[in-house]
Structure formats: structure tokens, C-alpha cells
Design a protein around this motif. Structure first.
Motif, PDB file in Angstrom:
ATOM      1  N   ARG A  26      -3.068 -32.286  49.165  1.00 56.15           N
ATOM      2  CA  ARG A  26      -3.361 -32.216  47.735  1.00 56.15           C
ATOM      3  C   ARG A  26      -4.413 -33.154  47.600  1.00 56.15           C
ATOM      4  NH1 ARG A  26       2.445 -31.771  47.274  1.00 56.15           N
ATOM      5  NH2 ARG A  26       2.711 -34.342  47.250  1.00 56.15           N
ATOM      6  N   LYS A  27      -4.349 -34.297  48.081  1.00 63.26           N
ATOM      7  CA  LYS A  27      -5.443 -35.292  48.109  1.00 63.26           C
ATOM      8  C   LYS A  27      -6.935 -34.866  48.497  1.00 63.26           C
ATOM      9  CE  LYS A  27      -7.465 -39.440  47.443  1.00 63.26           C
ATOM     10  NZ  LYS A  27      -8.017 -39.849  46.257  1.00 63.26           N
ATOM     11  N   GLN A  28      -6.624 -34.095  49.653  1.00 64.31           N
ATOM     12  CA  GLN A  28      -7.852 -33.080  50.176  1.00 64.31           C
ATOM     13  C   GLN A  28      -8.505 -32.440  49.085  1.00 64.31           C
ATOM     14  OE1 GLN A  28      -9.442 -34.321  52.735  1.00 64.31           O
ATOM     15  NE2 GLN A  28     -10.708 -32.759  53.554  1.00 64.31           N
ATOM     16  N   LYS A  29      -7.609 -31.541  48.369  1.00 63.84           N
ATOM     17  CA  LYS A  29      -8.113 -30.535  47.444  1.00 63.84           C
ATOM     18  C   LYS A  29      -8.529 -31.242  46.462  1.00 63.84           C
ATOM     19  CE  LYS A  29      -6.312 -26.858  44.645  1.00 63.84           C
ATOM     20  NZ  LYS A  29      -4.873 -26.128  44.161  1.00 63.84           N
ATOM     21  N   THR A  30      -8.093 -32.586  45.710  1.00 65.23           N
ATOM     22  CA  THR A  30      -8.404 -33.376  44.672  1.00 65.23           C
ATOM     23  C   THR A  30      -9.661 -33.730  44.918  1.00 65.23           C
ATOM     24  OG1 THR A  30      -6.146 -33.731  44.229  1.00 65.23           O
ATOM     25  CG2 THR A  30      -8.169 -35.145  43.085  1.00 65.23           C
ATOM     26  N   ASP A  31     -10.067 -34.095  46.210  1.00 68.42           N
ATOM     27  CA  ASP A  31     -11.391 -34.991  46.293  1.00 68.42           C
ATOM     28  C   ASP A  31     -12.482 -33.793  46.275  1.00 68.42           C
ATOM     29  OD1 ASP A  31     -10.277 -37.453  46.670  1.00 68.42           O
ATOM     30  OD2 ASP A  31     -10.536 -37.527  48.782  1.00 68.42           O
ATOM     31  N   ARG A  32     -12.097 -32.644  46.840  1.00 69.04           N
ATOM     32  CA  ARG A  32     -12.969 -31.426  46.894  1.00 69.04           C
ATOM     33  C   ARG A  32     -13.504 -30.849  45.679  1.00 69.04           C
ATOM     34  NH1 ARG A  32     -10.256 -28.908  50.476  1.00 69.04           N
ATOM     35  NH2 ARG A  32      -9.481 -27.548  48.877  1.00 69.04           N
TER      36      ARG A  32
ATOM     37  N   THR B  74     -15.859 -42.821  57.944  1.00 72.60           N
ATOM     38  CA  THR B  74     -15.273 -41.379  57.493  1.00 72.60           C
ATOM     39  C   THR B  74     -13.583 -41.919  57.008  1.00 72.60           C
ATOM     40  OG1 THR B  74     -14.613 -40.836  59.784  1.00 72.60           O
ATOM     41  CG2 THR B  74     -16.555 -40.109  58.909  1.00 72.60           C
ATOM     42  N   LEU B  75     -12.971 -41.086  56.368  1.00 71.99           N
ATOM     43  CA  LEU B  75     -11.653 -41.206  56.001  1.00 71.99           C
ATOM     44  C   LEU B  75     -11.008 -39.825  55.974  1.00 71.99           C
ATOM     45  CD1 LEU B  75      -9.457 -43.016  54.736  1.00 71.99           C
ATOM     46  CD2 LEU B  75     -10.209 -42.508  52.498  1.00 71.99           C
ATOM     47  N   THR B  76      -9.833 -40.048  56.644  1.00 69.39           N
ATOM     48  CA  THR B  76      -9.079 -38.755  57.140  1.00 69.39           C
ATOM     49  C   THR B  76      -7.523 -38.800  56.426  1.00 69.39           C
ATOM     50  OG1 THR B  76     -10.180 -38.442  58.985  1.00 69.39           O
ATOM     51  CG2 THR B  76      -8.170 -37.299  58.917  1.00 69.39           C
ATOM     52  N   TYR B  77      -7.066 -37.896  55.728  1.00 71.57           N
ATOM     53  CA  TYR B  77      -5.818 -37.890  55.018  1.00 71.57           C
ATOM     54  C   TYR B  77      -5.028 -37.525  56.175  1.00 71.57           C
ATOM     55  CZ  TYR B  77      -8.644 -38.873  51.025  1.00 71.57           C
ATOM     56  OH  TYR B  77      -9.487 -39.253  50.034  1.00 71.57           O
ATOM     57  N   LEU B  78      -3.728 -37.930  56.395  1.00 70.32           N
ATOM     58  CA  LEU B  78      -2.667 -37.217  57.145  1.00 70.32           C
ATOM     59  C   LEU B  78      -1.272 -37.291  56.239  1.00 70.32           C
ATOM     60  CD1 LEU B  78      -3.009 -39.090  60.672  1.00 70.32           C
ATOM     61  CD2 LEU B  78      -4.138 -37.161  59.832  1.00 70.32           C
TER      62      LEU B  78
ATOM     63  N   GLU C 269     -14.743 -30.620  59.828  1.00 66.76           N
ATOM     64  CA  GLU C 269     -13.487 -30.181  60.485  1.00 66.76           C
ATOM     65  C   GLU C 269     -12.607 -31.164  61.317  1.00 66.76           C
ATOM     66  OE1 GLU C 269     -14.047 -26.359  61.982  1.00 66.76           O
ATOM     67  OE2 GLU C 269     -14.472 -25.328  60.034  1.00 66.76           O
ATOM     68  N   THR C 270     -13.201 -31.957  61.898  1.00 68.49           N
ATOM     69  CA  THR C 270     -12.506 -32.790  62.854  1.00 68.49           C
ATOM     70  C   THR C 270     -12.972 -34.314  62.545  1.00 68.49           C
ATOM     71  OG1 THR C 270     -14.179 -32.461  64.669  1.00 68.49           O
ATOM     72  CG2 THR C 270     -12.186 -31.267  64.579  1.00 68.49           C
ATOM     73  N   THR C 271     -12.344 -35.286  63.163  1.00 65.21           N
ATOM     74  CA  THR C 271     -12.815 -36.757  62.873  1.00 65.21           C
ATOM     75  C   THR C 271     -13.007 -37.244  64.379  1.00 65.21           C
ATOM     76  OG1 THR C 271     -11.107 -36.890  61.267  1.00 65.21           O
ATOM     77  CG2 THR C 271     -11.982 -38.868  62.034  1.00 65.21           C
ATOM     78  N   ILE C 272     -14.291 -37.853  64.378  1.00 66.80           N
ATOM     79  CA  ILE C 272     -14.691 -38.348  65.850  1.00 66.80           C
ATOM     80  C   ILE C 272     -14.239 -39.898  65.633  1.00 66.80           C
ATOM     81  CG2 ILE C 272     -16.568 -38.827  67.391  1.00 66.80           C
ATOM     82  CD1 ILE C 272     -15.894 -35.790  66.795  1.00 66.80           C
ATOM     83  N   LEU C 273     -13.453 -40.340  66.646  1.00 68.13           N
ATOM     84  CA  LEU C 273     -13.038 -41.704  66.516  1.00 68.13           C
ATOM     85  C   LEU C 273     -14.561 -42.345  67.271  1.00 68.13           C
ATOM     86  CD1 LEU C 273     -10.336 -40.352  66.685  1.00 68.13           C
ATOM     87  CD2 LEU C 273      -9.405 -42.489  67.629  1.00 68.13           C
TER      88      LEU C 273
ATOM     89  N   THR D 134     -12.023 -34.552  57.588  1.00 66.36           N
ATOM     90  CA  THR D 134     -12.487 -35.658  56.778  1.00 66.36           C
ATOM     91  C   THR D 134     -12.708 -35.662  55.364  1.00 66.36           C
ATOM     92  OG1 THR D 134     -14.787 -35.364  57.151  1.00 66.36           O
ATOM     93  CG2 THR D 134     -13.962 -36.598  58.828  1.00 66.36           C
ATOM     94  N   SER D 135     -12.358 -36.667  54.471  1.00 67.99           N
ATOM     95  CA  SER D 135     -12.417 -36.469  53.156  1.00 67.99           C
ATOM     96  C   SER D 135     -13.951 -36.182  52.881  1.00 67.99           C
ATOM     97  CB  SER D 135     -12.000 -37.634  52.512  1.00 67.99           C
ATOM     98  OG  SER D 135     -12.367 -37.976  51.255  1.00 67.99           O
ATOM     99  N   PRO D 136     -14.361 -35.534  51.702  1.00 67.28           N
ATOM    100  CA  PRO D 136     -15.498 -35.120  51.092  1.00 67.28           C
ATOM    101  C   PRO D 136     -16.051 -36.212  50.272  1.00 67.28           C
ATOM    102  CG  PRO D 136     -13.982 -33.724  49.885  1.00 67.28           C
ATOM    103  CD  PRO D 136     -13.161 -34.597  51.170  1.00 67.28           C
ATOM    104  N   ALA D 137     -15.221 -37.039  49.867  1.00 65.14           N
ATOM    105  CA  ALA D 137     -15.541 -38.221  48.726  1.00 65.14           C
ATOM    106  C   ALA D 137     -15.696 -39.433  49.618  1.00 65.14           C
ATOM    107  CB  ALA D 137     -14.191 -38.216  47.870  1.00 65.14           C
TER     108      ALA D 137
END
Length: 456
Positions: A245-251, A85-89, A270-274, A75-78
Motif C-alpha cells: 500500500r505504501k509503495q502504491k501511495t508513493d507512486r 534509496t528506501l525500500t519497503y518490506l 526493481e531491486t535494491t543494491i546494498l 525501491t520507493s519512487p518518492a
């Protein structure tokens, strides 16, 4: 996105919630009052808002969801603390979703030793796009002939039986699975979030999607139509490696924030719970369970007789007035991305199309008299779904419908008595009849390259 991901232990990801069984004799109160047509002072005066003791069946207090689905992507840290939660794929990359049997001993014995069916969908998160989903998907199909929005990576998947992808439903896949056996399905999302933005000049913020899973059991006729469970999560899809790249930018952005600012944001998991969906068809009892599981237990008594549709019709101001600023905003954020009926639906038809059809009707008139054919003229109308009931929203919806920029629409008028043109206002739209039909005519604006739209 080549992340090294691990799935947390079952006791780390299983979320149990208190479940209450309430009398639903006043269910549908929001529908009776009419969406957007009631005052909160009237609602708060109703008997359901009296602080009365409710009887809670003790045997239901620890009920949990029958299944749990875990997307193996971080999940995104931002994301703010109380937001979803928001997850980038990455586009086209295979991502594992683990299907977990969450039942307690003796729960749902009728599915023991039997298969269940799960239907996966990629749908829009924003209401604006939900209302025009069919048109959006048809446009995507036209631009990407032969491609699918969602696929199953069958060689990598484990425990799935009879996987299917309907060629007419590009965003849907389905399969059977045995809850008693290990099941993991690997999915690939081929559309990207920026393909559905209003303007496509580069640099636009992409729209969020939802991965939605609905699971069904067999009925007495062997058809998988009895609903067991639904859950979803919010995602954004980027071109290959774009999600990394987006995950790294948010971090990196979060690392620059002060400790006090960081407290307002969720950690990256580390994982995304639906999480369980809240739908317009949700019963008051199911809505109570949803409130509990999403940490709104304080307000279950206030919303005792509210169905999913009733909750989804509440405006931001309504929720804040009922729950207070902090919890009200949190509840509204939890509700706003869910599917809900629009406040107003109208149908529009281009006048040029009608004129063509009228000419065709005239040409067929003689033949109709000769053979007794009574077929009338066939007009094609488009549905426009309005939520905010404003002239700005109507302008945007018409522009989107006909693939033009809202800036190209100068004014919208309604043809009134004796052919006069009345400027459309918010108040006029709020007084439109539900499912009203209009013929659209266009007129060139005098000073620039824009047009006036006339509703007849």
C-alpha cells in the motif's frame, strides 16, 4: 509483498569506482581536534587542504568491490535524487538477497575454493536509536517474548551452509557460503517500524532500519575474523501488505507531480543494491574509496587524510562550508545515517535505586566486618549519548530512558554549591565532562502532572 521481481544483469548492477592510494600520515585529524570543538577556519588552514598534486597508482584505478548484495524488493519512487534509496518490506515476508561474487580474475586468490562467512543484521538507521540500541531491543524482547527480529527462511535459501541464529542476538543471523557457487538467502524481518516510535497512538511515521551485511574470511586459525566487505541498505517494515500500500501511495503521489518536480526524484528500481558502509573504523584510504563510489570524487583531495570517524564527525555546516551548498547537503545526507561516536556520553542512576543499595550496604555492614568481605555497593547506571548537546535533547533522552513522555519533564536542574538548583542550559551541557556520572532525583511540579529532574 507479492512483487514480480527480476534481478538485473551483472553489468547493470556492478558499480565500479576509482580507488586512490594516499599517504595517511596525518590520519585522525578530526579526532585530534576533538569532535565539535574545532573551527572550520582552523581546519581549512591545515596543509591537507592545499591543492597539491597527488600520486595515483595506476594499477588501482579500476578496483571494484569483491562482493555485491542485491535485495529483491523495489525501491520507493518518492526518494529525492541524491538521497539514499528506501525500500519497503512486509513484516514476516521472505525476501531474497542474492550474494554475488564481484572479484576480477586474480583478485583475493586466498578465498578460492574456500568458504566465507556473512553476518546479517537489522539495525537502526537513525543515530538517536543507534545510541540506545540495546535498550530498544530489550524493550522489544519484553513485549514480544519468544519472537526474533530477523530470521532466515532456510527452505527457500540456496547455497548457504551452517545457518545460525544466536538466541541472545534477536537481530542477527549468520551463515557460510562459497563465492564460486550460486547463493541466495531469504530473510524475514519480524519487527515493524512503528514499534520504535516515541509515541504509539497510531498514525506515527515509522523509523527506518538498515539491513547490514558483513563478510569475513578465515584467518590462519580457521576463525572467520578477517573482514572482507560490508554493505547495507535502508528499509522500512510494515504490517502485512502495508508495504504494498505504501509503495502504491508513493507512486500515485509521484504521478501527480509536474515533470519538473519529478526530475528531483529517483525512479523506482526493481531491486535494491546494498551499498558499502562508511564506519568510524574506516581508514583514510577506504574513506577515499567510499567518496569515489558515492560520486564525491571532486572532494577526495580535500579529505585525503580523513578517516571514517573524521568524516562522520563533520556537522552539516562544516560540510557545506567545505563542499558548497549543493554537494555539501548531498554529502551530509550520505553521512548522517551512519554509525558515529556520540559527542558526549554521560551516565545516570535513579536516586531511589541508590538509596536501596545504601540500605542494603548498611544491612550487610556487620557481616562484612565479620568475614572480611570487601564487596562495595553495586549501582546500576544507564548511558545517555548526546549528539546535539542541547537541553531539549537531554530531556528527550531521559524521557526515553525511563519510558515517559518528554512533556512530563517540566525542567531539568543540576544541583550546585550549597544544594542550589541551577537550570540546565545548552551551554552547561556543552561543558559537561565526558563520561560524567549523575544521580537523578525527581520532584513533582507545582502546577501540573509533570516533574522536575535534578542531576546530583
Amino acid at each position: 509483498m507479492a512483487w514480480a521481481l527480476k534481478l538485473p544483469l551483472a553489468d547493470e548492477v556492478i558499480e565500479s569506482g576509482l580507488v586512490q592510494d594516499f599517504d595517511a600520515s596525518l590520519s585522525g585529524i578530526g579526532q585530534e581536534l576533538g569532535a565539535g570543538a574545532y573551527s572550520m577556519s582552523d581546519v581549512l588552514a591545515l596543509p591537507i587542504f592545499k591543492q597539491e598534486e597527488s600520486s595515483l597508482p595506476p594499477d588501482n584505478e579500476n578496483k571494484i568491490l569483491p562482493f555485491q548484495y542485491v535485495l529483491c524488493a523495489a525501491t520507493s519512487p518518492a526518494v529525492k535524487l541524491h538521497d539514499e534509496t528506501l525500500t519497503y518490506l512486509n513484516q514476516g515476508q521472505s525476501y531474497e538477497i542474492r550474494m554475488l561474487d564481484n572479484r576480477k580474475l586474480g583478485e583475493l586468490p586466498e578465498i578460492n575454493g574456500k568458504l566465507v562467512k556473512s553476518i546479517f543484521r537489522v539495525v537502526f538507521h537513525d543515530r538517536r536509536l543507534q545510541y540506545t540500541e540495546h535498550q530498544q531491543l530489550e524493550g522489544w524482547r519484553w513485549n514480544r517474548p519468544g519472537d526474533r527480529i530477523l530470521d532466515i527462511d532456510i527452505p527457500m535459501s540456496v547455497g548457504i551452509i551452517d545457518p545460525r541464529a544466536n538466541p541472545t542476538q534477536l537481530n542477527t543471523v549468520e551463515f557460510l557460503w562459497d563465492p564460486a557457487k550460486r547463493t541466495s538467502v531469504f530473510i524475514q524481518v519480524h519487527c515493524i517500524s512503528t514499534e520504535f516510535t516515541m509515541r504509539k497512538h497510531g498514525g506515527e511515521k515509522g523509523v527506518p532500519f538498515r539491513v547490514q551485511i558483513d563478510t569475513f574470511k578465515e584467518n590462519e586459525n580457521g576463525e572467520y575474523t578477517e573482514h572482507l566487505h560490508s554493505a547495507s541498505c535502508q528499509i522500512k517494515v510494515f504490517k502485512p501488505k502495508g508495504a504494498d500500500r505504501k509503495q502504491k501511495t508513493d507512486r500515485e503521489k509521484m504521478e501527480k507531480r509536474t515533470p519538473h518536480e519529478k526530475e528531483k526524484y529517483q525512479p523506482s528500481y526493481e531491486t535494491t543494491i546494498l551499498t558499502e558502509n562508511l564506519l568510524p573504523t574506516t581508514t583514510p584510504q577506504e574513506a577515499q574509496q567510499w567518496l569515489h563510489r558515492n560520486r564525491f570524487s571532486t572532494f577526495t583531495r580535500l579529505f585525503t587524510n580523513f578517516s571514517g570517524a573524521d568524516l562522520l564527525k563533520l556537522t552539516r555546516d562544516d560540510v557545506i562550508q567545505i563542499c558548497g551548498p549543493a554537494d555539501g547537503i548531498r554529502l551530509f545526507n550520505a553521512l548522517k545515517g551512519r554509525m558515529v561516536r556520540p559527542r558526549l556520553t554521560i551516565y545516570v542512576c535513579q536516586e531511589s535505586l541508590q538509596l536501596r543499595e545504601q540500605q542494603q550496604q548498611q544491612q550487610q555492614q556487620q557481616q562484612k566486618h565479620e568475614d572480611g568481605d570487601s564487596n562495595g555497593t553495586f549501582f546500576v547506571y544507564h548511558a545517555i549519548y548526546l549528539e546535539e548537546l542541547t537541553a531539549v535533547e537531554l530531556t528527550e533522552k531521559i524521557a526515553q530512558l525511563f519510558s515517559i513522555s518528554p512533556c512530563q519533564i517540566s525542567q531539568i536542574y543540576k544541583q550546585g554549591p550549597t544544594g542550589i538548583h541551577v537550570l540546565i542550559s545548552d551551554e552547561m551541557i556543552q561543558n559537561f565532562q565526558e563520561e560524567a556520572c549523575f544521580i537523578l532525583d525527581t520532584m513533582k511540579a507545582e502546577t501540573n502532572d509533570s516533574y522536575h529532574i535534578i542531576l546530583k
